[in-house]
Design a protein around this motif. Structure first.
Motif, PDB file in Angstrom:
ATOM      1  N   MET A   1       0.843  -1.191   0.000  1.00  0.00           N
ATOM      2  CA  MET A   1       0.000   0.000   0.000  1.00  0.00           C
ATOM      3  C   MET A   1       0.874   1.236   0.000  1.00  0.00           C
ATOM      4  SD  MET A   1      -3.091   1.236   0.266  1.00  0.00           S
ATOM      5  CE  MET A   1      -3.769   2.821   0.631  1.00  0.00           C
ATOM      6  N   SER A   2       0.655   2.059  -0.959  1.00  0.00           N
ATOM      7  CA  SER A   2       1.372   3.317  -1.074  1.00  0.00           C
ATOM      8  C   SER A   2       0.560   4.420  -0.410  1.00  0.00           C
ATOM      9  CB  SER A   2       1.568   3.634  -2.557  1.00  0.00           C
ATOM     10  OG  SER A   2       2.162   4.887  -2.724  1.00  0.00           O
ATOM     11  N   ASP A   3       1.220   5.516  -0.056  1.00  0.00           N
ATOM     12  CA  ASP A   3       0.448   6.657   0.429  1.00  0.00           C
ATOM     13  C   ASP A   3       0.118   7.557  -0.762  1.00  0.00           C
ATOM     14  OD1 ASP A   3       2.655   8.248  -0.139  1.00  0.00           O
ATOM     15  OD2 ASP A   3       3.249   8.475   1.939  1.00  0.00           O
ATOM     16  N   PHE A   4      -0.453   8.698  -0.482  1.00  0.00           N
ATOM     17  CA  PHE A   4      -0.923   9.571  -1.541  1.00  0.00           C
ATOM     18  C   PHE A   4       0.098  10.666  -1.884  1.00  0.00           C
ATOM     19  CE2 PHE A   4      -5.672   8.799  -1.788  1.00  0.00           C
ATOM     20  CZ  PHE A   4      -5.642   7.618  -1.085  1.00  0.00           C
ATOM     21  N   SER A   5       1.341  10.499  -1.480  1.00  0.00           N
ATOM     22  CA  SER A   5       2.324  11.560  -1.686  1.00  0.00           C
ATOM     23  C   SER A   5       2.759  11.703  -3.144  1.00  0.00           C
ATOM     24  CB  SER A   5       3.539  11.350  -0.787  1.00  0.00           C
ATOM     25  OG  SER A   5       4.159  10.125  -1.075  1.00  0.00           O
ATOM     26  N   VAL A   6       2.667  10.645  -3.934  1.00  0.00           N
ATOM     27  CA  VAL A   6       2.990  10.744  -5.355  1.00  0.00           C
ATOM     28  C   VAL A   6       1.784  11.354  -6.065  1.00  0.00           C
ATOM     29  CG1 VAL A   6       3.469   9.424  -7.456  1.00  0.00           C
ATOM     30  CG2 VAL A   6       4.565   8.784  -5.305  1.00  0.00           C
ATOM     31  N   LYS A   7       2.042  12.388  -6.833  1.00  0.00           N
ATOM     32  CA  LYS A   7       0.971  13.071  -7.575  1.00  0.00           C
ATOM     33  C   LYS A   7       1.183  12.796  -9.067  1.00  0.00           C
ATOM     34  CE  LYS A   7      -0.081  14.801  -3.584  1.00  0.00           C
ATOM     35  NZ  LYS A   7      -0.989  14.131  -2.706  1.00  0.00           N
ATOM     36  N   PRO A   8       0.487  11.794  -9.602  1.00  0.00           N
ATOM     37  CA  PRO A   8       0.749  11.357 -10.969  1.00  0.00           C
ATOM     38  C   PRO A   8       0.080  12.237 -12.020  1.00  0.00           C
ATOM     39  CG  PRO A   8      -1.096  10.150 -10.104  1.00  0.00           C
ATOM     40  CD  PRO A   8      -0.588  11.031  -8.976  1.00  0.00           C
ATOM     41  N   VAL A   9       0.477  12.013 -13.264  1.00  0.00           N
ATOM     42  CA  VAL A   9      -0.247  12.511 -14.422  1.00  0.00           C
ATOM     43  C   VAL A   9      -0.905  11.276 -15.026  1.00  0.00           C
ATOM     44  CG1 VAL A   9      -0.068  13.542 -16.717  1.00  0.00           C
ATOM     45  CG2 VAL A   9       1.334  14.431 -14.836  1.00  0.00           C
ATOM     46  N   LEU A  10      -2.231  11.306 -15.162  1.00  0.00           N
ATOM     47  CA  LEU A  10      -2.986  10.178 -15.698  1.00  0.00           C
ATOM     48  C   LEU A  10      -3.618  10.614 -17.017  1.00  0.00           C
ATOM     49  CD1 LEU A  10      -4.798   9.130 -12.375  1.00  0.00           C
ATOM     50  CD2 LEU A  10      -2.625   8.262 -13.288  1.00  0.00           C
ATOM     51  N   THR A  11      -3.358   9.863 -18.071  1.00  0.00           N
ATOM     52  CA  THR A  11      -3.803  10.256 -19.397  1.00  0.00           C
ATOM     53  C   THR A  11      -4.816   9.270 -19.957  1.00  0.00           C
ATOM     54  OG1 THR A  11      -1.651  11.268 -19.787  1.00  0.00           O
ATOM     55  CG2 THR A  11      -3.009  10.850 -21.727  1.00  0.00           C
ATOM     56  N   GLY A  12      -5.942   9.795 -20.380  1.00  0.00           N
ATOM     57  CA  GLY A  12      -6.973   9.005 -21.038  1.00  0.00           C
ATOM     58  C   GLY A  12      -7.119   9.453 -22.479  1.00  0.00           C
ATOM     59  N   ASP A  13      -8.155   8.971 -23.144  1.00  0.00           N
ATOM     60  CA  ASP A  13      -8.403   9.359 -24.533  1.00  0.00           C
ATOM     61  C   ASP A  13      -8.835  10.818 -24.638  1.00  0.00           C
ATOM     62  OD1 ASP A  13      -7.830   6.781 -25.404  1.00  0.00           O
ATOM     63  OD2 ASP A  13      -9.925   6.137 -25.276  1.00  0.00           O
ATOM     64  N   ARG A  14      -9.609  11.288 -23.648  1.00  0.00           N
ATOM     65  CA  ARG A  14     -10.173  12.637 -23.698  1.00  0.00           C
ATOM     66  C   ARG A  14      -9.624  13.583 -22.649  1.00  0.00           C
ATOM     67  NH1 ARG A  14     -16.232  10.403 -23.710  1.00  0.00           N
ATOM     68  NH2 ARG A  14     -16.009   9.153 -25.562  1.00  0.00           N
ATOM     69  N   THR A  15      -9.073  13.028 -21.582  1.00  0.00           N
ATOM     70  CA  THR A  15      -8.643  13.870 -20.461  1.00  0.00           C
ATOM     71  C   THR A  15      -7.210  13.571 -20.057  1.00  0.00           C
ATOM     72  OG1 THR A  15      -9.442  12.279 -18.829  1.00  0.00           O
ATOM     73  CG2 THR A  15     -10.960  14.032 -19.462  1.00  0.00           C
ATOM     74  N   VAL A  16      -6.627  14.555 -19.415  1.00  0.00           N
ATOM     75  CA  VAL A  16      -5.362  14.379 -18.704  1.00  0.00           C
ATOM     76  C   VAL A  16      -5.602  14.890 -17.294  1.00  0.00           C
ATOM     77  CG1 VAL A  16      -2.932  15.057 -18.531  1.00  0.00           C
ATOM     78  CG2 VAL A  16      -3.958  14.652 -20.787  1.00  0.00           C
ATOM     79  N   LEU A  17      -5.313  14.046 -16.322  1.00  0.00           N
ATOM     80  CA  LEU A  17      -5.374  14.461 -14.923  1.00  0.00           C
ATOM     81  C   LEU A  17      -3.956  14.781 -14.512  1.00  0.00           C
ATOM     82  CD1 LEU A  17      -7.710  11.675 -13.462  1.00  0.00           C
ATOM     83  CD2 LEU A  17      -8.320  13.737 -14.726  1.00  0.00           C
ATOM     84  N   ARG A  18      -3.779  15.952 -13.914  1.00  0.00           N
ATOM     85  CA  ARG A  18      -2.431  16.390 -13.536  1.00  0.00           C
ATOM     86  C   ARG A  18      -2.478  17.078 -12.194  1.00  0.00           C
ATOM     87  NH1 ARG A  18      -2.741  21.668 -13.545  1.00  0.00           N
ATOM     88  NH2 ARG A  18      -3.813  22.831 -15.160  1.00  0.00           N
ATOM     89  N   PRO A  19      -1.317  17.176 -11.533  1.00  0.00           N
ATOM     90  CA  PRO A  19      -1.280  17.900 -10.260  1.00  0.00           C
ATOM     91  C   PRO A  19      -1.673  19.373 -10.459  1.00  0.00           C
ATOM     92  CG  PRO A  19       0.692  16.567 -10.532  1.00  0.00           C
ATOM     93  CD  PRO A  19      -0.032  16.544 -11.856  1.00  0.00           C
ATOM     94  N   PHE A  20      -2.290  19.929  -9.445  1.00  0.00           N
ATOM     95  CA  PHE A  20      -2.657  21.336  -9.456  1.00  0.00           C
ATOM     96  C   PHE A  20      -1.435  22.218  -9.222  1.00  0.00           C
ATOM     97  CE2 PHE A  20      -7.060  20.018  -8.571  1.00  0.00           C
ATOM     98  CZ  PHE A  20      -7.729  20.887  -9.428  1.00  0.00           C
ATOM     99  N   THR A  21      -1.526  23.445  -9.711  1.00  0.00           N
ATOM    100  CA  THR A  21      -0.545  24.480  -9.402  1.00  0.00           C
ATOM    101  C   THR A  21      -1.315  25.717  -8.941  1.00  0.00           C
ATOM    102  OG1 THR A  21      -0.504  25.545 -11.572  1.00  0.00           O
ATOM    103  CG2 THR A  21       0.968  23.632 -11.253  1.00  0.00           C
ATOM    104  N   GLU A  22      -0.594  26.627  -8.364  1.00  0.00           N
ATOM    105  CA  GLU A  22      -1.176  27.895  -7.916  1.00  0.00           C
ATOM    106  C   GLU A  22      -1.847  28.628  -9.076  1.00  0.00           C
ATOM    107  OE1 GLU A  22       1.073  31.647  -6.290  1.00  0.00           O
ATOM    108  OE2 GLU A  22       1.339  29.973  -4.885  1.00  0.00           O
ATOM    109  N   ALA A  23      -1.299  28.459 -10.272  1.00  0.00           N
ATOM    110  CA  ALA A  23      -1.827  29.149 -11.452  1.00  0.00           C
ATOM    111  C   ALA A  23      -3.227  28.684 -11.842  1.00  0.00           C
ATOM    112  CB  ALA A  23      -0.869  28.957 -12.630  1.00  0.00           C
ATOM    113  N   GLU A 124      -5.347   0.184  -8.565  1.00  0.00           N
ATOM    114  CA  GLU A 124      -4.232  -0.495  -9.213  1.00  0.00           C
ATOM    115  C   GLU A 124      -2.858  -0.016  -8.739  1.00  0.00           C
ATOM    116  OE1 GLU A 124      -5.125   0.050 -13.368  1.00  0.00           O
ATOM    117  OE2 GLU A 124      -7.118  -0.835 -13.098  1.00  0.00           O
ATOM    118  N   GLN A 125      -2.738   1.237  -8.353  1.00  0.00           N
ATOM    119  CA  GLN A 125      -1.431   1.770  -7.943  1.00  0.00           C
ATOM    120  C   GLN A 125      -1.326   2.006  -6.439  1.00  0.00           C
ATOM    121  OE1 GLN A 125       1.023   1.896 -10.264  1.00  0.00           O
ATOM    122  NE2 GLN A 125      -0.560   1.041 -11.585  1.00  0.00           N
ATOM    123  N   LEU A 126      -2.414   2.441  -5.821  1.00  0.00           N
ATOM    124  CA  LEU A 126      -2.371   2.741  -4.389  1.00  0.00           C
ATOM    125  C   LEU A 126      -2.765   1.548  -3.523  1.00  0.00           C
ATOM    126  CD1 LEU A 126      -3.929   6.332  -4.398  1.00  0.00           C
ATOM    127  CD2 LEU A 126      -1.503   5.695  -4.273  1.00  0.00           C
TER     128      LEU A 126
END
Length: 188
Positions: A1-23, A124-126
Motif C-alpha cells: 500500500m502506497s500513500d498519496f504523496s505521489v501526484k501522478p499525471v494520468l492520461t486518457g483518450d479525452r482527459t489528462v489528470l495532472r497535479p494542481f498548481t497555484e496558477a 491499481e497503484q495505491l
C-alpha cells in the motif's frame, strides 16, 4: 500500500489528470462559483478569495494523505474541473471520492473518463480496497457517471440536507477493489 504523496499525471483518450498548481486558482474560482456546480455540490464554506484559492491549489501537491488532480481536456489543455481522493484510512485501505466539472467540461464524457482514471489509479497503484462517495439524490448526471465507473448504491441518507428550503437526500455509493478488477478485465 502506497500513500498519496505521489501526484501522478494520468492520461486518457479525452482527459489528462495532472497535479494542481497555484496558477489554476483563477479557473477553479470560476468553476467553483458556477451556478450548476453550486447547485450540485453546495456553496463553498467561507469566502473564496483568489489568494485563498492560490494557497489551496498551490499546496495540493504537498498533501501526503489526499490526491487532488486537475481535470484537463486532452485536446485543448483547458482546465475543466477536479477529481479528489481524500479522507484516506490507511488501515481500512479506503478513501472518499469527489469531483466537480465546470461548464466547459460537461456533456462530453470527460467526467466519466476522469472518474475511471482516478478510481483505477486508486485500486491499481495505491492498493485501495474501497472507494466511497456521497451525492445529492437529485444529481442524476453525477449518479449515472458513478454507476458507469462501477460504483453501486449502498444506501440513502434520507432528507439529510436542507437546500433552498427543501429537504434532500444524500446517495451513498461505493466500489470495492474486486469489483473494479472484474470491470477492468471485461473492458479489455
Amino acid at each position: 500500500m502506497s500513500d498519496f504523496s505521489v501526484k501522478p499525471v494520468l492520461t486518457g483518450d479525452r482527459t489528462v489528470l495532472r497535479p494542481f498548481t497555484e496558477a489554476d486558482a483563477e479557473v477553479m474560482a470560476e468553476i467553483i462559483e458556477d451556478p450548476e456546480v453550486v447547485h450540485f455540490t453546495g456553496a463553498p464554506s467561507g469566502e473564496l478569495t483568489l489568494e485563498r484559492l492560490r494557497s489551496w491549489y498551490g499546496t495540493r501537491s504537498e498533501q501526503p494523505d489526499r490526491l487532488d488532480l486537475a481535470v484537463t481536456d486532452r485536446a485543448t489543455g483547458e482546465l475543466v474541473g477536479e477529481v479528489v481522493l481524500y479522507e484516506w484510512d490507511s488501515h481500512a485501505r479506503s478513501c472518499t471520492y469527489r469531483t466537480l466539472i465546470g461548464p466547459r467540461g460537461r456533456g462530453r464524457g470527460l467526467g466519466t473518463e476522469a472518474t475511471r482514471l482516478i478510481v483505477g489509479y486508486g485500486f491499481e497503484q495505491l492498493g485501495l480496497h474501497r472507494i466511497e462517495l456521497e451525492a445529492y439524490g437529485y444529481n442524476a448526471r453525477a449518479l449515472r457517471v458513478y454507476e458507469k465507473a462501477g460504483f453501486v448504491v449502498e444506501g440513502v441518507r434520507r432528507e439529510a440536507d436542507l437546500r433552498d428550503g427543501e429537504w434532500v437526500d444524500w446517495v451513498i455509493m461505493g466500489i470495492l477493489d474486486r469489483e473494479w478488477a472484474a470491470l477492468s478485465s471485461t473492458a479489455r
